[in-house]
Design a protein around this motif. Sequence first.
Motif, PDB file in Angstrom:
ATOM      1  N   UNK A   1       0.677  -1.066  -0.060  1.00  0.00           N
ATOM      2  CA  UNK A   1      -0.030  -0.090  -0.002  1.00  0.00           C
ATOM      3  C   UNK A   1       0.771   1.371  -0.080  1.00  0.00           C
ATOM      4  N   UNK A   2       2.064   1.256   0.947  1.00  0.00           N
ATOM      5  CA  UNK A   2       2.990   2.413   0.801  1.00  0.00           C
ATOM      6  C   UNK A   2       3.427   2.522  -0.424  1.00  0.00           C
ATOM      7  N   UNK A   3       4.055   1.542  -1.374  1.00  0.00           N
ATOM      8  CA  UNK A   3       4.420   1.697  -2.545  1.00  0.00           C
ATOM      9  C   UNK A   3       3.414   2.289  -3.648  1.00  0.00           C
ATOM     10  N   UNK A   4       2.284   1.913  -3.467  1.00  0.00           N
ATOM     11  CA  UNK A   4       1.214   2.338  -4.355  1.00  0.00           C
ATOM     12  C   UNK A   4       0.711   3.811  -3.802  1.00  0.00           C
ATOM     13  N   UNK A   5       0.770   4.026  -2.533  1.00  0.00           N
ATOM     14  CA  UNK A   5       0.455   5.378  -2.390  1.00  0.00           C
ATOM     15  C   UNK A   5       1.644   6.408  -2.647  1.00  0.00           C
ATOM     16  N   UNK A   6       2.824   5.966  -2.547  1.00  0.00           N
ATOM     17  CA  UNK A   6       3.974   6.840  -3.208  1.00  0.00           C
ATOM     18  C   UNK A   6       3.727   7.437  -4.876  1.00  0.00           C
ATOM     19  N   UNK A   7       3.027   6.087  -5.482  1.00  0.00           N
ATOM     20  CA  UNK A   7       2.801   6.488  -6.796  1.00  0.00           C
ATOM     21  C   UNK A   7       1.761   7.420  -7.228  1.00  0.00           C
ATOM     22  N   UNK A   8       0.741   7.241  -6.483  1.00  0.00           N
ATOM     23  CA  UNK A   8      -0.758   7.857  -6.639  1.00  0.00           C
ATOM     24  C   UNK A   8      -1.297   8.325  -5.080  1.00  0.00           C
ATOM     25  N   UNK A   9      -0.791   9.224  -4.521  1.00  0.00           N
ATOM     26  CA  UNK A   9      -1.359   9.601  -3.166  1.00  0.00           C
ATOM     27  C   UNK A   9      -2.754  10.209  -3.084  1.00  0.00           C
ATOM     28  N   UNK A  10      -3.243  10.634  -2.176  1.00  0.00           N
ATOM     29  CA  UNK A  10      -4.615  11.138  -2.130  1.00  0.00           C
ATOM     30  C   UNK A  10      -4.332  12.399  -1.522  1.00  0.00           C
ATOM     31  N   UNK A  11      -4.452  13.535  -2.157  1.00  0.00           N
ATOM     32  CA  UNK A  11      -4.133  14.754  -1.625  1.00  0.00           C
ATOM     33  C   UNK A  11      -5.003  15.024  -0.418  1.00  0.00           C
ATOM     34  N   UNK A  12      -4.270  15.823   0.490  1.00  0.00           N
ATOM     35  CA  UNK A  12      -4.952  16.236   1.671  1.00  0.00           C
ATOM     36  C   UNK A  12      -4.901  15.278   2.782  1.00  0.00           C
ATOM     37  N   UNK A  13      -4.328  13.959   2.631  1.00  0.00           N
ATOM     38  CA  UNK A  13      -3.988  12.887   3.827  1.00  0.00           C
ATOM     39  C   UNK A  13      -2.542  13.053   4.101  1.00  0.00           C
TER      40      UNK A  13
END
Length: 712
Positions: free
Chosen positions: A23-35
């Motif tokens: 999940x961290x790897x995926x988040x780094x590629x496509x984070x949710x702004x504001x989180x």
Amino acid sequence: MTPSIPLTRDLVLIGGGHTHALVLRRWGMDPLPGVRLTLINPGPTAPYSGMLPGFVAGHYAREDLDIDLVQLARFAGARLIAGAATALDVQGKTITVEGRPPVAFDVASVDVGITSAMPALDGFAQHGIPAKPLGPFATKWEAFRANATEPKVAVIGGGVAGAELAMAMAHALRDRAPEITLLDRGRALEQVNAAARQRLLRAMAEQGVHLIENAEVRAVAEDHVLLSDGRRIASGFTTGAAGARPQGWLAHSGLDTEDGFLTVGPSLQTSDPSAFAVGDCAHLSHAPRPKAGVFAVREAPYLYDNLRAALSGGRMRRYRPQKDYLKLISLGAREALAERFGTARRGRLLWRWKDHIDRTFMAKFDALPTMQQKLPKVVAEGVRQITGDAPLCAGCGAKVGRGALQDVLAGITPHGRDDILSTPGDDAAVLRTGGATQVFTTDHLSAVTKDPVLMAKIATLHALGDIWAMGAAPQAAVLSLTVPRMAPELQRRTVGEITTTVSEVLQDAGAALVGGHTTMGDGLTIGLSLTGLLDGAAITLAGARLGDVIVLSKPVGSGTILAAEMRGQARGQDVLSCYDWMVRSNAPAARSLAQARAMTDVTGFGLAGHLAGICEASGVGAVVDLDAVPLMRGALDLAEAGVRSSIYADNRADWRVTAPDTPRAALMFDPQTSGGLLAVLDRTEAERLAAMGAAALTPIGEITEGTGVTFR
């Protein structure tokens, strides 16, 4: 210009298990702004369970086994809290981590794995080694394997995991005539089909593993395992792999559980929709499955999507685990067994297949993109020369160079006041106030970590360094705080964490936080204005004499390590070790150095620049033994790789310093954040302190005739 997006929600991942790592790897590629994303984990790495048998057998090095969570968190834009979660309060929306204020969350996810500890088994807590968590087990196995001369091992638990470990241990110790015993209270290897069981039993026999079934273990001692029938099984390394047990604190979370495991539904949410659970610590109520890493890996895309949905008001996805899955079981040597749908095959090609699968998984975390400076195509002349190819360092690495500062200070009109006793070059101002002599200083740091609590400790101890360097006792402080744009609730959380931590550190130093100011900006900056009280004369830069001994209270290298961490090049364990040095108080060293002739703290201008300042103020020279200067773990390797902090070039240009052009010498110009005290002592006093073992003071050189500093 596009405005920065304010932070409005806190997402906290508890545990660095396989699902969270993906999940961290995926988040780094496509984070949710504001989180604002936070990862809580006891250490800097997370071992990959699929490669554990291969590591135990000696096919993989320890570094092959570990996912570096520090690098992964940097890539994901997450703050890493290096500590173990001990409680989850879903009503108050907080997580307890020892040694820090509660961590607040809006949405949380738990991926803390399982334990194979056996608290009810007499002696196991003292003499047994649970196979899970994997990290402590791997460390203890590595030490045993290196030192055992007549190895005797007992594995309690005759499932697939126990059999894999027993065969791997037998293979690793095969040249030392090992005695490996696998114990099961019933019939071993019941989880696999009959064909697979027969092949596994044959493989264990070939490896010399002795299997004892229907063996009830009564107690574990230092050198043996006692069975209920009176038999003693010799063992100098006893491990437990009997089943999966939940982490005990989960039962007190207020969430629904099944045998201690957090109950989740198809969305992977627990009985409280703000909390998710994945991996071995979760029980899939809609589709119960055995504890296996394959399910954790396949949960990752569902968890990623559902966390985003929970934080943004989207729709949840349903996770439906497969009914059966391919089991690839290591057989000790480079051979594996494959079992699925009632069939079983054994061979070296299967090992190569398993090795390929495992290495492909780990490669996902080894190939994270590094930070790059992103400039427009057309910029003003000089911009590229200043920014270079690396990101601007934070902490003391972001300070203005010595040349610019000295030029400005030289132009200040003399004050002419008789109640100011210091000179512009001193670490702090010395003021006569009524009947007291007071020192005053101010300092601030841009954040070197996304963790406000850790940053507050670093910034406070860094600022206190000037007070201690003058030989004063800390008195009072005012906090100046800039936080990123965020929602009011996140502001309260962040400011609360910081002020609580600053106050605690100041109290430990004998001082008090008496006020502060806050504002919002592009990033976190923490500054303090401090006062201290002097009983006698201040210790200044002037006072060093010919023949005096130069001592240092902390190793150097933080600027290089932090610069590498920003670029994703530093090992996580080296980064956390660096943080540990930065939050180590200089108070004990300051007490030992009360008789110093000259003293300063090592910060932005590096060891070389600060020592040159002492020499310049005292009218002397200095010679330093390069090999005597203590270095932080990992700093020299990074310096040899060419890593330099942003301010290094300015520090290296100091005409007062002579040093060879080597990586070790480069670290003498490395800017330090919350660095050690650098003091000059009379030789007799230095010898007295050395005999006492005072405050880990390291002699690094001596004061000589002439001017400037020479590193040899």
